[in-house]
Design a protein around this motif. Structure first.
Motif, PDB file in Angstrom:
ATOM      1  N   ASN A   1      67.107  33.214 -17.259  1.00 49.40           N
ATOM      2  CA  ASN A   1      66.553  34.569 -17.037  1.00 49.40           C
ATOM      3  C   ASN A   1      67.508  35.358 -17.605  1.00 49.40           C
ATOM      4  OD1 ASN A   1      63.916  33.622 -16.108  1.00 49.40           O
ATOM      5  ND2 ASN A   1      64.912  33.180 -14.116  1.00 49.40           N
ATOM      6  N   SER A   2      67.238  36.105 -18.653  1.00 47.84           N
ATOM      7  CA  SER A   2      68.097  37.239 -19.183  1.00 47.84           C
ATOM      8  C   SER A   2      68.216  38.495 -18.340  1.00 47.84           C
ATOM      9  CB  SER A   2      68.045  37.489 -20.738  1.00 47.84           C
ATOM     10  OG  SER A   2      68.826  38.486 -21.240  1.00 47.84           O
ATOM     11  N   SER A   3      66.811  39.204 -18.500  1.00 44.00           N
ATOM     12  CA  SER A   3      66.678  40.207 -17.664  1.00 44.00           C
ATOM     13  C   SER A   3      65.199  40.672 -17.452  1.00 44.00           C
ATOM     14  CB  SER A   3      66.929  41.627 -18.674  1.00 44.00           C
ATOM     15  OG  SER A   3      66.573  42.815 -18.306  1.00 44.00           O
ATOM     16  N   ILE A   4      64.982  41.037 -16.172  1.00 49.95           N
ATOM     17  CA  ILE A   4      63.601  41.571 -15.601  1.00 49.95           C
ATOM     18  C   ILE A   4      63.666  43.015 -15.112  1.00 49.95           C
ATOM     19  CG2 ILE A   4      63.907  40.263 -13.331  1.00 49.95           C
ATOM     20  CD1 ILE A   4      60.982  39.604 -13.816  1.00 49.95           C
ATOM     21  N   SER A   5      62.650  43.818 -15.250  1.00 44.71           N
ATOM     22  CA  SER A   5      62.697  45.033 -14.732  1.00 44.71           C
ATOM     23  C   SER A   5      61.190  45.423 -14.613  1.00 44.71           C
ATOM     24  CB  SER A   5      63.545  46.012 -15.484  1.00 44.71           C
ATOM     25  OG  SER A   5      63.033  46.468 -16.770  1.00 44.71           O
ATOM     26  N   SER A   6      60.965  46.448 -13.674  1.00 44.50           N
ATOM     27  CA  SER A   6      59.593  47.108 -13.610  1.00 44.50           C
ATOM     28  C   SER A   6      59.848  48.386 -12.854  1.00 44.50           C
ATOM     29  CB  SER A   6      58.581  45.998 -12.666  1.00 44.50           C
ATOM     30  OG  SER A   6      59.260  46.336 -11.513  1.00 44.50           O
ATOM     31  N   TYR A   7      58.760  49.217 -13.154  1.00 45.70           N
ATOM     32  CA  TYR A   7      58.808  50.495 -12.504  1.00 45.70           C
ATOM     33  C   TYR A   7      57.265  51.177 -12.436  1.00 45.70           C
ATOM     34  CZ  TYR A   7      58.851  52.623 -17.292  1.00 45.70           C
ATOM     35  OH  TYR A   7      58.604  52.968 -18.401  1.00 45.70           O
ATOM     36  N   PHE A   8      57.248  51.894 -11.467  1.00 42.18           N
ATOM     37  CA  PHE A   8      55.851  52.753 -11.455  1.00 42.18           C
ATOM     38  C   PHE A   8      55.808  54.179 -11.526  1.00 42.18           C
ATOM     39  CE2 PHE A   8      52.638  54.473  -8.429  1.00 42.18           C
ATOM     40  CZ  PHE A   8      51.623  54.324  -9.271  1.00 42.18           C
ATOM     41  N   ARG A   9      55.320  54.962 -12.342  1.00 40.76           N
ATOM     42  CA  ARG A   9      55.281  56.292 -12.252  1.00 40.76           C
ATOM     43  C   ARG A   9      53.888  56.891 -12.186  1.00 40.76           C
ATOM     44  NH1 ARG A   9      59.773  54.896 -12.384  1.00 40.76           N
ATOM     45  NH2 ARG A   9      61.307  55.264 -14.163  1.00 40.76           N
ATOM     46  N   ARG A  10      54.041  58.110 -11.150  1.00 45.07           N
ATOM     47  CA  ARG A  10      52.737  58.672 -10.940  1.00 45.07           C
ATOM     48  C   ARG A  10      53.005  60.170 -10.874  1.00 45.07           C
ATOM     49  NH1 ARG A  10      49.758  57.439  -4.995  1.00 45.07           N
ATOM     50  NH2 ARG A  10      47.978  59.146  -5.297  1.00 45.07           N
ATOM     51  N   ARG A  11      51.805  60.752 -11.483  1.00 45.99           N
ATOM     52  CA  ARG A  11      51.822  62.424 -11.805  1.00 45.99           C
ATOM     53  C   ARG A  11      50.480  62.782 -11.409  1.00 45.99           C
ATOM     54  NH1 ARG A  11      52.024  63.141 -17.260  1.00 45.99           N
ATOM     55  NH2 ARG A  11      49.827  63.764 -17.033  1.00 45.99           N
ATOM     56  N   SER A  12      50.459  63.928 -10.757  1.00 44.12           N
ATOM     57  CA  SER A  12      49.113  64.738 -10.390  1.00 44.12           C
ATOM     58  C   SER A  12      49.194  66.115 -10.930  1.00 44.12           C
ATOM     59  CB  SER A  12      48.808  64.459  -9.018  1.00 44.12           C
ATOM     60  OG  SER A  12      49.624  64.817  -8.121  1.00 44.12           O
ATOM     61  N   LYS A  13      48.135  66.783 -11.388  1.00 42.63           N
ATOM     62  CA  LYS A  13      48.105  67.936 -11.611  1.00 42.63           C
ATOM     63  C   LYS A  13      46.604  68.732 -10.847  1.00 42.63           C
ATOM     64  CE  LYS A  13      50.432  69.287 -15.713  1.00 42.63           C
ATOM     65  NZ  LYS A  13      50.433  69.762 -17.037  1.00 42.63           N
ATOM     66  N   GLU A  14      46.734  69.931 -10.587  1.00 44.68           N
ATOM     67  CA  GLU A  14      45.337  70.640  -9.887  1.00 44.68           C
ATOM     68  C   GLU A  14      45.566  71.880 -10.625  1.00 44.68           C
ATOM     69  OE1 GLU A  14      43.021  71.098  -6.038  1.00 44.68           O
ATOM     70  OE2 GLU A  14      44.972  70.499  -5.911  1.00 44.68           O
ATOM     71  N   GLY A  15      44.320  72.504 -10.920  1.00 46.53           N
ATOM     72  CA  GLY A  15      44.147  73.820 -11.212  1.00 46.53           C
ATOM     73  C   GLY A  15      42.801  74.305 -11.064  1.00 46.53           C
ATOM     74  N   TYR A  16      42.867  76.016 -10.947  1.00 46.18           N
ATOM     75  CA  TYR A  16      41.826  76.479 -10.687  1.00 46.18           C
ATOM     76  C   TYR A  16      41.705  77.606 -12.164  1.00 46.18           C
ATOM     77  CZ  TYR A  16      41.622  74.720  -6.165  1.00 46.18           C
ATOM     78  OH  TYR A  16      41.716  73.940  -5.015  1.00 46.18           O
ATOM     79  N   PHE A  17      40.744  77.799 -12.588  1.00 44.84           N
ATOM     80  CA  PHE A  17      40.902  78.720 -13.564  1.00 44.84           C
ATOM     81  C   PHE A  17      39.606  79.525 -13.805  1.00 44.84           C
ATOM     82  CE2 PHE A  17      39.315  74.424 -14.670  1.00 44.84           C
ATOM     83  CZ  PHE A  17      38.128  74.484 -15.541  1.00 44.84           C
ATOM     84  N   GLY A  18      39.535  80.621 -14.792  1.00 45.22           N
ATOM     85  CA  GLY A  18      38.249  81.440 -14.795  1.00 45.22           C
ATOM     86  C   GLY A  18      38.599  82.232 -16.188  1.00 45.22           C
ATOM     87  N   ARG A  19      37.298  82.539 -16.687  1.00 46.02           N
ATOM     88  CA  ARG A  19      37.259  83.205 -18.048  1.00 46.02           C
ATOM     89  C   ARG A  19      36.120  84.309 -18.104  1.00 46.02           C
ATOM     90  NH1 ARG A  19      36.911  79.399 -22.902  1.00 46.02           N
ATOM     91  NH2 ARG A  19      34.846  79.264 -22.100  1.00 46.02           N
ATOM     92  N   LEU A  20      36.513  85.285 -18.650  1.00 46.86           N
ATOM     93  CA  LEU A  20      35.569  86.509 -18.826  1.00 46.86           C
ATOM     94  C   LEU A  20      35.277  86.734 -20.106  1.00 46.86           C
ATOM     95  CD1 LEU A  20      33.074  88.438 -17.609  1.00 46.86           C
ATOM     96  CD2 LEU A  20      35.100  90.119 -17.259  1.00 46.86           C
ATOM     97  N   ASN A  21      34.210  86.674 -20.910  1.00 41.28           N
ATOM     98  CA  ASN A  21      33.808  87.102 -22.033  1.00 41.28           C
ATOM     99  C   ASN A  21      32.849  88.206 -22.252  1.00 41.28           C
ATOM    100  OD1 ASN A  21      34.871  84.132 -22.465  1.00 41.28           O
ATOM    101  ND2 ASN A  21      34.599  84.683 -24.536  1.00 41.28           N
ATOM    102  N   TYR A  22      33.061  89.380 -22.758  1.00 40.47           N
ATOM    103  CA  TYR A  22      32.069  90.375 -22.980  1.00 40.47           C
ATOM    104  C   TYR A  22      32.378  90.918 -24.518  1.00 40.47           C
ATOM    105  CZ  TYR A  22      30.637  95.282 -23.168  1.00 40.47           C
ATOM    106  OH  TYR A  22      30.098  96.425 -23.419  1.00 40.47           O
ATOM    107  N   ASP A  23      30.967  91.376 -24.717  1.00 40.97           N
ATOM    108  CA  ASP A  23      30.912  91.978 -26.030  1.00 40.97           C
ATOM    109  C   ASP A  23      29.787  92.851 -26.081  1.00 40.97           C
ATOM    110  OD1 ASP A  23      28.210  91.087 -27.618  1.00 40.97           O
ATOM    111  OD2 ASP A  23      29.030  89.189 -26.860  1.00 40.97           O
TER     112      ASP A  23
END
Length: 979
Positions: free
Chosen positions: A525-547
């Motif tokens: 056995n030469s090498s062994i490794s592991s990992y776990f990554r976790r990321r989260s995002k949240e957003g509220y958004f709005g847009r107004l178009n007028y012509d």
């Protein structure tokens, strides 16, 4: 009506089956205004206040590309491409309006069918793409808030059409070869005398005054082979091969197979077949496809194979309810050649060692007397293990043999799903929710052979696997209402996403049985490794178009985003934009103009963000495990973090004029932008780091700005019933400046400091060659000048300049930038009755590139490494004017030192792609049940003119070169048919 078809395609695909002819659609549609995809929806192009470049399916479908992003090469102004490698399946690197970050990501956000996509786009079949839209400014990207600093690429897949049925078959076969030619290098007849010359000159230097020139000549002849090059490929004795600097005129080659590239570089094949079935009724539509692609690289043991399945369907269940889903799955596999970038100087990099191997060494074993190639008892080729090579020729290695014996394969499995529900709550109010889940898993297997190389005598194996999962859910309300000439669209939404990544790596050594590569066949056995990554995002958004009457346009967007990369105190931030437009051509004074059909002035300002750091835990100090003391566990503090680190913010201003003239024969856009990155994420060393070596605290301490203009011109030169000829050109120019920096720092060939751009070269100032003795000269740094006559022996005055032969005293200065002065694309399409011809040229003017590949071929002392033909211009005689220093084994460091000597103009013109096709008359093909049939020939990477043969001036944005798998030339023959 049912018919049987038997079609022979250019891809040698046989297809027999039944087809139902599509019902003829007699609906006449007139004056349809172009609609483009925007953030979380679609919009009339004429009412946009932002910068949006669209690439249609027609521009993609006939190009032999395996990665969707390749279709953006030359797609529009402001889009800068660093070509992907020739490794099958690889895609390009893209910058939209320059580089905006130093430490964080510069990659644009990819959105597929309305949902952010973190996977590799080589898992999506390009033939399933309906359109690509590149959003370049804040007005068009701000709804994606914290992910939009580098622009956004919207990928829209194909859908079915109501009341129609269509079967489409596309099939092609291609030939793959090397595109970038190799540098010119000297052959054996020149190589031996050049090596002799460097040795003789070095001897004269070291024995100055104590040995005659004749004695030095004799010494060099006697030891040229024995003490340096080791191998003599001519039929004369070693000490008689080069006499007084001249190759023995009686010398004849015993063999002549010194081009290592011939053994690893050849011609590959590319086969692609796509079958799709689409259609729909009054209430439902569907699109399904099955695709297969196999691409063999021009380098041995490099290929990419992909099979994919897609189903897009939607149904109007009720008058107020619509549901739909998009499902796709892909399985890909391939053998991986060494990429050459991450292993630029590796012994197993085939590009470096085929390029730099001296022209006197063969891949194979030869009889030392007769020169005949040797074979094993079973008739197999015997490879040379490198025991008789000079010190610069990878002694003890054979990159061809190792490439054949080693293994590196990757299997990848990916699945994307996206379901939506759309409810009409009121005639003006619509609710839509999207739920997307993406999964990809990969297993990479490597084997290092035990006959030669890094695992000599023992053998090695490794396994790397990852599982990537991301989930996105958004909910969007859209209110669309008109009051007379006033038109309003209000959008409000919420989105959250979660990304998970599991990684496992293991390796073992000491192989037991031959031809068995699983772990059970290895002992240690030469090498062994592991990992776990976790990321989260949240957003509220709005847009107004007028012509107002689609003449006066206003748009505003805002988004509040949170990222788990930052602490709870800093993770929320707002991003916003405001845009305005004036469609001048709708004013009364232009309404009846014969020459101006459309004229619009638009402008915008906004702020978007970037949290794309390598770490998912930027606000946390990190510890590393594995520092145990016997049986006692131990950890090590490896990084101290800034707990209040937060987003980079990019403030963008944009002003543009769009026009269509002369019955819409000429269309174009002039655009100017300013993009300023504030709170730039950089590493700071000013704070106490607890004794951690090389620790830098990532924090917000800088700013940078890009300013540029973009030009787009498209003209229908000829437009009549039988002939249509269009020419379109894009051009971009921008300047970058670091406007705030804690302190200057050097990064390779660059030095970042306030007032300079991030790709400004900081190098020793090359001053040429002294005509009196051929020495390499550098401008002298006055602060390093010697204080005594003994310290000044390496200093001179040449042509009024203070110079030095000592590279350690050289003056460092800025020497231009890798950023080009102007770059873009010119394309043309010509339709003559049933014939179609198209071609696209990429160009770049200005900018510099540091050609380290060339530098490695200009060694002042050949010890087994290859030499560029420019070395033939080296200094040999007092008074000679040349830019190549003397060859001298005693002076090798100075000429080879990193300096402005190795900078070259990065300008180029390139025929990026071209195609010719023929559409058969529908009346002819309908007799066999086919609605349309087109035969075509297309090519990618067909021709290039640059400042130096062998140079790849568009490999990256930093203006450097690597010994990498350069892009492929692909010539494709195929057909496209519907029935």
């Amino acid at each position: 009506m049912k018919v049987k078809l038997r079609i022979l395609t250019a891809g040698v695909l046989f297809f027999t089956g039944q087809a139902v002819l599509a019902q003829k659609d007699t609906t006449k549609v007139q004056n349809i205004e172009e609609v483009v995809v925007v953030a979380y929806g679609v919009q009339k192009k004429s009412t946009l206040t932002g910068a949006n470049v669209q690439v249609s399916a027609k521009q993609i479908e006939e190009r032999p590309i395996s990665n969707v992003l390749s279709a953006l090469d030359g797609a529009g102004a402001g889009i800068q491409i660093a070509s992907g490698s020739g490794q099958p399946g690889d895609g390009p690197t893209i910058r939209i309006r320059g580089t905006g970050s130093i430490l964080a990501s510069n990659e644009p956000l990819i959105v597929v069918d309305g949902v952010p996509f973190p996977g590799n786009l080589n898992s999506i079949n390009p033939n399933d793409i309906e359109s690509l839209n590149v959003l370049k400014d804040a007005a068009s990207t701000s709804l994606y808030g914290s992910s939009a600093a580098n622009g956004v690429i919207l990928v829209t897949t194909k859908k079915g059409k109501k009341n129609s049925t269509r079967v489409t078959l596309n099939s092609s076969t291609g030939i793959i070869s090397r595109f970038i030619e190799e540098y010119d290098r000297v052959g054996p007849a020149d190589y031996y005398p050049l090596a002799w010359e460097a040795m003789r000159n070095g001897r004269v230097t070291s024995k100055k005054g104590s040995e005659t020139l004749a004695a030095s000549n004799a010494w060099a002849s006697g030891v040229l082979i024995k003490d340096n090059l080791k191998t003599n490929v001519y039929n004369v004795p070693d000490d008689q091969l080069v006499v007084n600097g001249v190759l023995n005129p009686n010398a004849q080659l015993k063999y002549n197979d010194f081009d290592w590239a011939d053994a690893v570089i050849g011609v590959g094949l590319r086969n692609e077949h796509n079958l799709s079935f689409s259609g729909g009724s009054d209430k439902s539509t569907f699109y399904s496809s099955l695709s297969y692609m196999k691409e063999e690289g021009y380098v041995i043991k490099s290929d990419f194979e992909r099979i994919g399945l897609r189903l897009n369907a939607d149904s109007q269940v009720k008058s107020w309810l619509k549901v739909g889903t998009s499902l796709s799955g892909t399985i890909s596999s391939g053998e991986n050649a060494v990429d050459g970038v991450d292993s630029n100087a590796s012994f197993i990099n085939p590009y470096r060692w085929t390029r730099t191997m001296g022209p006197i060494y063969s891949v194979y074993q030869h009889d030392p007397v007769t020169g005949e190639r040797l074979y094993g008892e079973d008739g197999s080729v015997l490879y040379d293990s490198g025991g008789m090579r000079g010190s610069s020729a990878a002694s003890g290695r054979n990159v061809v043999w190792e490439t054949l014996l080693n293994k590196n394969t990757t299997n990848t499995y990916s699945m994307q799903s996206n379901s939506f529900l759309e409810m009409k709550l009121l005639p003006e109010l619509t609710f839509r929710t999207n739920v997307a889940y993406n999964f990809s898993g990969s297993l990479n297997k490597t084997y290092g052979n035990k006959l030669i190389g890094d695992a000599l005598g023992i053998g090695s194996a490794s396994r790397t696997t990852y599982f990537r999962r991301d989930f996105t859910w958004n909910q969007i309300l859209t209110y669309d209402k008109s009051f007379g000439d006033h038109n309003f669209t209000l959008l409000a939404g919420h989105e959250n996403s979660e990304y998970k990544y599991d990684y496992v790596y293991g390796s073992k050594r000491n192989q037991i049985l031959d031809d068995q590569y699983e772990f059970e066949n290895f002992v240690d056995n030469s090498s062994i490794s592991s990992y776990f990554r976790r990321r989260s995002k949240e957003g509220y958004f709005g847009r107004l178009n007028y012509d107002f009457q689609e003449k006066y346009l206003l748009e505003g967007s805002i988004r509040w985003d949170a990222s788990s990369r930052f602490s709870s105190d800093t993770r929320w931030q707002s991003f916003w934009s405001a845009g305005a437009g004036w469609v001048i051509s709708k004013e009364n004074f232009l309404a009846n103009s014969k020459y101006i059909n459309f004229l619009k002035l638009r402008g915008s300002y906004g702020e978007v963000g970037n949290d794309g750091l390598d770490t998912f835990y930027s606000y946390r100090s990190l510890y590393e495990l594995g520092y145990n003391n016997g049986t006692e566990p131990g950890t090590l503090l490896t990084k101290i973090a800034d707990p209040i680190v937060s987003w980079e913010t990019k403030a963008q201003s944009d002003l543009a004029l769009e026009f269509e003239l002369f019955d819409r024969r000429i269309k174009g856009t002039f655009e100017y932008y300013i993009s300023e990155t504030k709170d730039l994420l950089l590493g700071s060393k000013k704070t106490l780091t607890g004794g951690i070596n090389n620790n830098e605290i990532e924090t917000n301490i800088g700013s940078m700005v890009n300013k540029g203009y973009e030009i787009t011109i498209s003209a229908d030169v000829i437009r009549n019933e039988n002939v249509k000829w269009n020419v379109t050109g894009y051009g971009t120019s921008y300047k970058n400046e670091v406007t705030k920096l804690e302190e200057p720092y050097i990064n390779g060939t660059k030095k970042l400091s306030e007032g300079k751009d991030i790709y400004a070269f900081w190098l020793r100032s090359w001053a040429g060659v002294d005509a009196t003795d051929g020495q390499a000269l550098f401008l002298l740094d006055a602060e390093k000048a010697g204080a005594t006559p003994a310290d000044k022996l390496d200093e001179r005055t040449v042509n009024g300049q203070s110079v030095t032969t000592n590279q350690n005293k050289a003056l460092y200065e800025y020497h231009g930038s890798a950023i080009p002065d102007f770059f873009g694309n010119v394309s043309t399409t010509l339709n003559v009755k049933n014939w179609e011809l198209s071609a696209a040229f990429n160009y770049q003017f200005g900018g510099k590139i540091y050609d380290s590949n060339y530098a490695n071929l200009m060694d002042a002392y050949a010890q087994g490494g290859a030499l560029h033909t420019d070395i033939l211009n080296r200094w040999t005689t007092p008074g000679q004017i040349t830019d190549v220093p003397v060859l001298n084994s005693s002076y090798v460091t100075g000429p080879a030192a990193a300096s402005s000597r190795w900078l070259v103009d990065a300008s180029y013109v390139m025929l990026r792609n071209a195609s010719i096709g023929y559409n058969f008359n529908k009346d002819v093909v309908k007799t066999v049940g086919v609605n349309s049939l087109k035969l075509f020939v297309s090519g990618e990477n067909l021709w290039m003119s640059s400042k130096r043969k062998g140079l790849e001036p568009y490999a990256n944005f930093a203006g450097t070169t690597q010994n990498r798998y350069s892009p492929s030339r692909i010539i494709t023959f195929g057909l496209s048919t519907t029935f």
